[in-house]
Write a protein that holds these residues in place. Structure first.
Motif, PDB file in Angstrom:
ATOM      1  N   ALA A 180      53.324   0.304 -28.699  1.00  0.00           N
ATOM      2  CA  ALA A 180      52.271  -0.089 -29.643  1.00  0.00           C
ATOM      3  C   ALA A 180      51.968  -1.576 -29.595  1.00  0.00           C
ATOM      4  N   SER A 181      52.945  -2.390 -29.171  1.00  0.00           N
ATOM      5  CA  SER A 181      52.709  -3.835 -29.188  1.00  0.00           C
ATOM      6  C   SER A 181      51.703  -4.258 -28.122  1.00  0.00           C
ATOM      7  N   SER A 182      51.237  -3.312 -27.299  1.00  0.00           N
ATOM      8  CA  SER A 182      50.217  -3.656 -26.301  1.00  0.00           C
ATOM      9  C   SER A 182      48.794  -3.494 -26.854  1.00  0.00           C
ATOM     10  N   VAL A 183      48.658  -3.028 -28.112  1.00  0.00           N
ATOM     11  CA  VAL A 183      47.312  -2.924 -28.697  1.00  0.00           C
ATOM     12  C   VAL A 183      47.200  -3.831 -29.926  1.00  0.00           C
ATOM     13  N   ALA A 184      45.954  -4.169 -30.273  1.00  0.00           N
ATOM     14  CA  ALA A 184      45.733  -5.138 -31.340  1.00  0.00           C
ATOM     15  C   ALA A 184      46.128  -4.596 -32.713  1.00  0.00           C
ATOM     16  N   ASN A 185      45.906  -3.327 -32.957  1.00  0.00           N
ATOM     17  CA  ASN A 185      46.219  -2.774 -34.285  1.00  0.00           C
ATOM     18  C   ASN A 185      47.206  -1.616 -34.150  1.00  0.00           C
TER      19      ASN A 185
ATOM     20  N   PHE B   7      47.585   1.806 -22.816  1.00  0.00           N
ATOM     21  CA  PHE B   7      47.236   1.499 -24.209  1.00  0.00           C
ATOM     22  C   PHE B   7      46.411   0.217 -24.306  1.00  0.00           C
ATOM     23  N   ALA B   8      46.770  -0.774 -23.495  1.00  0.00           N
ATOM     24  CA  ALA B   8      46.009  -2.025 -23.534  1.00  0.00           C
ATOM     25  C   ALA B   8      44.559  -1.773 -23.120  1.00  0.00           C
ATOM     26  N   GLU B   9      44.373  -0.948 -22.073  1.00  0.00           N
ATOM     27  CA  GLU B   9      42.996  -0.640 -21.627  1.00  0.00           C
ATOM     28  C   GLU B   9      42.265   0.167 -22.691  1.00  0.00           C
ATOM     29  N   LEU B  10      42.968   1.148 -23.284  1.00  0.00           N
ATOM     30  CA  LEU B  10      42.341   1.987 -24.313  1.00  0.00           C
ATOM     31  C   LEU B  10      41.858   1.148 -25.486  1.00  0.00           C
TER      32      LEU B  10
END
Ligand SMILES: NC(=O)c1ccc[n+]([C@@H]2O[C@H](COP(=O)([O-])OP(=O)(O)OC[C@H]3O[C@@H](n4cnc5c(N)ncnc54)[C@H](O)[C@@H]3O)[C@@H](O)[C@H]2O)c1
Length: 288
Positions: free
Chosen positions: A128-133, A102-105
């Protein structure tokens, strides 16, 4: 009307290939990603084999099957998801692996791309906490085998927006699934909680000598209309898989009904994992 045209799928194992198949058959352009070309070739072979069964049963035409396959492209590069309006993640059931994906995506797709995870039990909020939004992250828990099973368990994380949930529902329904909504991403969601509670009690009944495994299964089949009894289900799924699920849900809830019965843990320790080892609550002769 489909609100997506191009779908990315990360992980081309059992579930990722199944989701790719139903999405392509519903008319989506699908980009399927795994870490090796071997995994991708195996996925395409599995899709072809599954489609052949549907063609034989006249559920889809051979031309439609060919057209669906031509809509699936494969890649080992996550960067090829640029332009996808929805990405469904179906990699190993490990929080660290999913968070990494998810962070890479997050750095590749548009800010409006819906990010869905097929996790069986990991809280969506933790992924979800690994992505900005994180409002665009949602659980889309499909069941195996994906082309056959009609259920999709939609799971709302802490930040998941109504729009994200609605768009995930649109996608799941457009590939022929019926959705249930899990409004809080509690351990085990809805389906694994129900399953573990039932299987634990079935094992406890056998363990205490109240009834035999086959009588418990017959009770559920003939009394409740279940297609398969709970002990046969345990053997099919793998006693180790259910023990792991029970330990996780019990660990998160401390609710006794999810505590794995001693017999289940002992059978796993003894290597009696069900069909895959030839021994479980039933005997299967050679491994299957
Ligand atoms: N197997 C089931 O019956 C079932 C049912 C419902 C949900 N799920 C869930 O679906 C997910 C996938 O399960 P599965 O049974 O398909 O697993 P699987 O082991 O068959 O496939 C996982 C695939 O992910 C790939 N992968 C791992 N890391 C990757 C990465 N960083 N990028 C791209 N690909 C990567 C692996 O190479 C493998 O091909 C899990 O979260 C699982 O809990 C499984």
């Amino acid at each position: 009307m489909q609100s997506f045209s191009r779908i990315g799928i990360v992980g081309a194992g059992l579930m990722g290939s199944g989701i790719a198949q139903v999405a392509a058959q519903a008319g989506y352009q699908v980009v399927l990603r795994d870490t090796s070309t071997d995994a991708l070739e195996n996925a395409l072979a599995a899709i072809t084999k599954s489609q052949a069964r549907f063609v034989t049963k006249n559920i889809i035409s051979s031309d439609d099957a060919d057209a669906a396959r031509s809509r699936i492209s494969t890649t080992t590069e996550l960067a090829d998801f640029a332009g996808s309006q929805l990405v469904v993640e179906a990699v190993y059931e490990r929080l660290d692996v999913k968070r990494q994906v998810f962070a890479e995506l997050g750095g590749i797709v548009d800010a409006t791309t819906i990010l869905a995870t097929n996790t069986t039990a990991i809280p969506i909020t933790q992924i979800a906490s690994s992505v900005a939004n994180p409002e665009r992250v949602v659980g889309t828990h499909f069941f195996s085998p994906v082309p056959m099973m009609k259920l999709c368990e939609l799971v709302r994380g802490f930040h998941t927006s109504d729009e994200t949930l609605a768009r995930a529902r649109d996608f799941a329904e457009s590939v022929g699934k019926t959705c249930i909504v899990v409004e809080r991403d509690v351990a085990g969601f809805v389906t694994s909680r129900l399953l573990v509670a039932l299987l634990n009690e079935a094992v406890a009944i056998v363990e205490s000598g109240v009834a035999s495994a086959s009588d418990v299964d017959i009770a559920c089949q003939l009394g409740f209309g279940h297609t398969m009894g709970p002990l046969a289900t345990l053997d099919l799924t793998g006693l180790d898989v259910i023990l792991h699920a029970a330990e996780n849900i019990y660990g998160a809830t401390r609710d006794e009904k999810f505590a794995p019965p001693e017999l289940l843990a002992r059978m796993v320790a003894a290597g009696q994992l069900g069909r895959k080892t030839g021994h479980g609550f039933y005997e299967y002769g050679e491994r299957r």
